[in-house]
Design an enzyme around this catalytic site. Structure first.
Site, short mmCIF file in Angstrom:
data_model
loop_
_atom_site.label_atom_id
_atom_site.label_comp_id
_atom_site.label_asym_id
_atom_site.label_seq_id
_atom_site.Cartn_x
_atom_site.Cartn_y
_atom_site.Cartn_z
N ASP A 178 -8.67 -2.59 -4.64
CA ASP A 178 -8.14 -1.87 -3.49
C ASP A 178 -8.21 -2.88 -2.37
O ASP A 178 -9.31 -3.22 -1.89
CB ASP A 178 -9.03 -0.65 -3.16
CG ASP A 178 -8.44 0.14 -2.00
OD1 ASP A 178 -8.07 -0.49 -0.99
OD2 ASP A 178 -8.32 1.36 -2.11
N HIS A 179 -7.07 -3.41 -1.96
CA HIS A 179 -7.14 -4.59 -1.09
C HIS A 179 -7.79 -4.28 0.26
O HIS A 179 -8.26 -5.18 0.94
CB HIS A 179 -5.77 -5.28 -0.94
CG HIS A 179 -4.83 -4.62 0.01
ND1 HIS A 179 -4.06 -3.54 -0.33
CD2 HIS A 179 -4.52 -4.89 1.30
CE1 HIS A 179 -3.31 -3.18 0.70
NE2 HIS A 179 -3.58 -3.98 1.71
N HIS A 241 -6.90 3.67 -0.29
CA HIS A 241 -7.41 2.95 0.89
C HIS A 241 -8.22 3.84 1.83
O HIS A 241 -9.32 3.50 2.25
CB HIS A 241 -6.25 2.34 1.68
CG HIS A 241 -5.34 1.47 0.87
ND1 HIS A 241 -5.79 0.66 -0.14
CD2 HIS A 241 -4.00 1.28 0.92
CE1 HIS A 241 -4.76 0.00 -0.68
NE2 HIS A 241 -3.67 0.36 -0.05
C1 BG6 Z 1 -0.24 -0.81 0.11
C2 BG6 Z 1 0.74 0.32 0.15
O1 BG6 Z 1 -1.26 -0.54 -0.80
O2 BG6 Z 1 -0.79 -1.00 1.40
C3 BG6 Z 1 1.83 0.04 1.17
O3 BG6 Z 1 1.32 0.49 -1.12
C4 BG6 Z 1 1.23 -0.29 2.51
O4 BG6 Z 1 2.73 1.13 1.27
C5 BG6 Z 1 0.15 -1.36 2.38
O5 BG6 Z 1 2.26 -0.73 3.36
C6 BG6 Z 1 -0.57 -1.56 3.69
O6 BG6 Z 1 -1.40 -2.67 3.58
P1 BG6 Z 1 -1.80 -3.51 4.86
O7 BG6 Z 1 -2.78 -4.51 4.32
O8 BG6 Z 1 -0.55 -4.13 5.37
O9 BG6 Z 1 -2.39 -2.55 5.83
#
Ligand code: BG6
Length: 491
Positions: A178-179, A241
């Site tokens: 989960d980044h 997230h």
């Molecule tokens: C991803 C979603 O996991 O996270 C996207 O699939 C979203 O829809 C993105 O735009 C947002 O990531 P960050 O790091 O740009 O906040």
């Protein structure tokens, strides 16, 4: 300030889906950055895999282009670019059939005694077939596998997917990314809570009035509309997230940062979420979908126009009032919201403390605002603590609400690494703390499924909102009914 970097052992990273979007935008740039910082051992190699035939040289050109597109030109001047590219090679493999697998196996074996990591940057329906063949060709024995969302579209499909992967790889070698957990400020949340004695005594329903978690995006769904329409904001952002952020705010202090110590505590939070179903859905959730509006000073189309469909009922915005049924948090609402095409890109956690119990000041000093702790994930990562102070200067006492403002960019002149850099190297280090365990993913679905079902049962279309605003007015009503208001501190 010294930086301590945990060394990384030699590894062979095989990226399935190496010519796809994730690889181009995130994985290749992340690996290059760590190489540039001197953190990849000389023996680290990266094998790109996808279905399309390509030579090693062609794959290196593809990677070079990815670097040009995603890394500032000033960082691409030195010999490091060539050094990085020589680490790369390519094998065309059919995920669903045997072609290419013997060649891949011989390359991984030829690489010698290194940690084998398999990154499945592919559509999830290929996770099972790829794992099966990794097993069949003897590649899984010491290997670690990395997968990413969507891990299922509901509990049932998530269990099926986890089982397919689990047949080949034991849980301690499965890394579910989960980044958000790799983001700098998200880790700072743990530092803030557990490296300071100040907050923990106040971190409960006696002192905290409510928590807000906002992940707002200014962009629309753009070229991802096809995938997004099958998911919607609840599956795309909340199930993973946002619930992970909620866990880090709400969990009990783990006994250490060991992966299972942290994940056990997060799991307890997920299990304590009060169910939302047909009975309470209408009063605690709002779903929306953007219509044409304005963003960054220009006109932008609505979701349906971007999608090319007039009938989709997929939500591009969600607001939820979540509650935790445990001693620490009983009575403290967690207001969650996320959406595409909102007024600005801002992700932050606001911890709202209770008001002072009694004012010793008269009526003339101005309102006494409650304290707030704001953790800004992006942009302008940092932490703000809002306090009441006396307005400086002569005259009688007047009070004013000001932030102690710690902007990380201003305070520390270091590059803010992308989440993927940290996460990929954590896989090589064998550290699962920032990865979701199977039971966490499934517990999150267990809470989300009845919400999705109650929306289906209600058969109501998502509420429209104009692109470039903060979502449907019902989302404002959701929090204002409780006498509170959304705070866009970093906006
Ligand atoms: C991803 C979603 O996991 O996270 C996207 O699939 C979203 O829809 C993105 O735009 C947002 O990531 P960050 O790091 O740009 O906040």
């Amino acid at each position: 300030m010294t930086s301590r970097v945990i060394p990384v052992a030699p590894f062979t990273l095989t990226v399935f889906g190496a010519t796809g979007d994730l690889s181009r935008r995130k994985l290749i740039p992340a690996l290059f950055h760590r190489d540039l910082d001197g953190q990849l051992p000389d023996e680290a190699t990266i094998i790109g895999v996808s279905r399309r035939p390509m030579s090693d040289e062609e794959f290196r050109s593809f990677a070079r282009q990815a670097l040009n597109d995603h890394i500032p030109a000033s960082e691409l001047q030195g010999p490091e670019v060539e050094r990085f590219l020589t680490r790369l090679s390519y094998v065309a493999v059919d995920a669903d059939a045997d072609s290419g697998w013997p060649e891949l196996a011989s390359r991984v074996v030829a690489a010698g005694d290194r940690i084998p990591v398999y990154y499945l940057a592919t559509a999830p329906h290929l996770f099972g077939p790829i794992c099966d063949r990794l097993g069949k060709y003897g590649l899984a024995e010491q290997g670690r596998v990395v997968i990413e969302k969507p891990i299922g579209k509901d509990l049932k499909s998530a269990i099926a997917l986890n089982e397919q992967v689990g047949r080949i790889f034991p849980e301690e070698r499965v890394y579910r990314i989960d980044h958000y957990l790799g983001k700098e400020t998200v880790q700072n949340l743990m530092a803030l809570r557990f490296a300071n004695a100040l907050f923990e005594p106040l971190w409960n329903n006696a002192h905290i009035d409510h928590v807000q978690i906002t992940v707002a995006e200014a962009l629309g769904v753009e070229e991802r509309a096809g995938y997004y329409d099958t998911a919607g904001a609840m599956r795309d952002m909340v199930q993973n997230h946002i619930l992970q952020l909620l866990c880090l705010v709400a969990m009990e202090p783990p006994s250490s940062l060991d992966a299972d110590a942290v994940r056990d505590e997060k799991l307890k939070v997920l299990r304590a979420l009060k169910p939302i179903d047909d009975h309470n859905m209408a009063s605690v959730t709002v779903r929306g979908q953007y219509r044409a509006g304005a963003s960054a000073g220009g006109a932008v189309p609505g979701y349906l126009e971007e999608l090319g469909s007039s009938t989709s009922q997929t939500e591009t915005f969600v607001a939820v009032k979540a509650e935790l049924e445990n001693w620490r948090w009983a009575g403290v609402p967690f207001y969650l919201r996320t959406g595409k095409r909102l007024a600005s890109r801002v992700s932050e956690i606001v911890v709202g403390f209770r008001p002072v119990p009694h004012s010793v000041f008269g009526d003339t000093v101005g309102a006494i605002e409650p304290n707030r702790l704001v953790i800004r994930l992006q942009p302008d990562e940092g932490v703000k603590l809002w306090l009441m102070i006396k307005d400086p200067g002569p005259g009688g006492i007047r009070l004013t609400h000001v932030p102690l403002d710690m902007s990380f960019a201003k305070a520390f002149k270091v590059r803010n690494p992308d989440a993927y850099e940290r996460l990929i190297l954590d896989v090589v280090r064998g550290n699962q703390t920032l990865f979701m365990r199977r039971d966490e993913v499934e517990a999150a679905w267990k809470w989300v499924d009845p919400i999705l079902e109650s929306w289906r049962n209600a058969k109501e279309p998502p509420r429209p909102y104009t692109a470039g605003t903060w979502g449907p007015s019902a989302a404002i009503a959701l929090i204002e009914r409780d006498g509170r208001t959304w705070l866009e501190d970093g906006a």
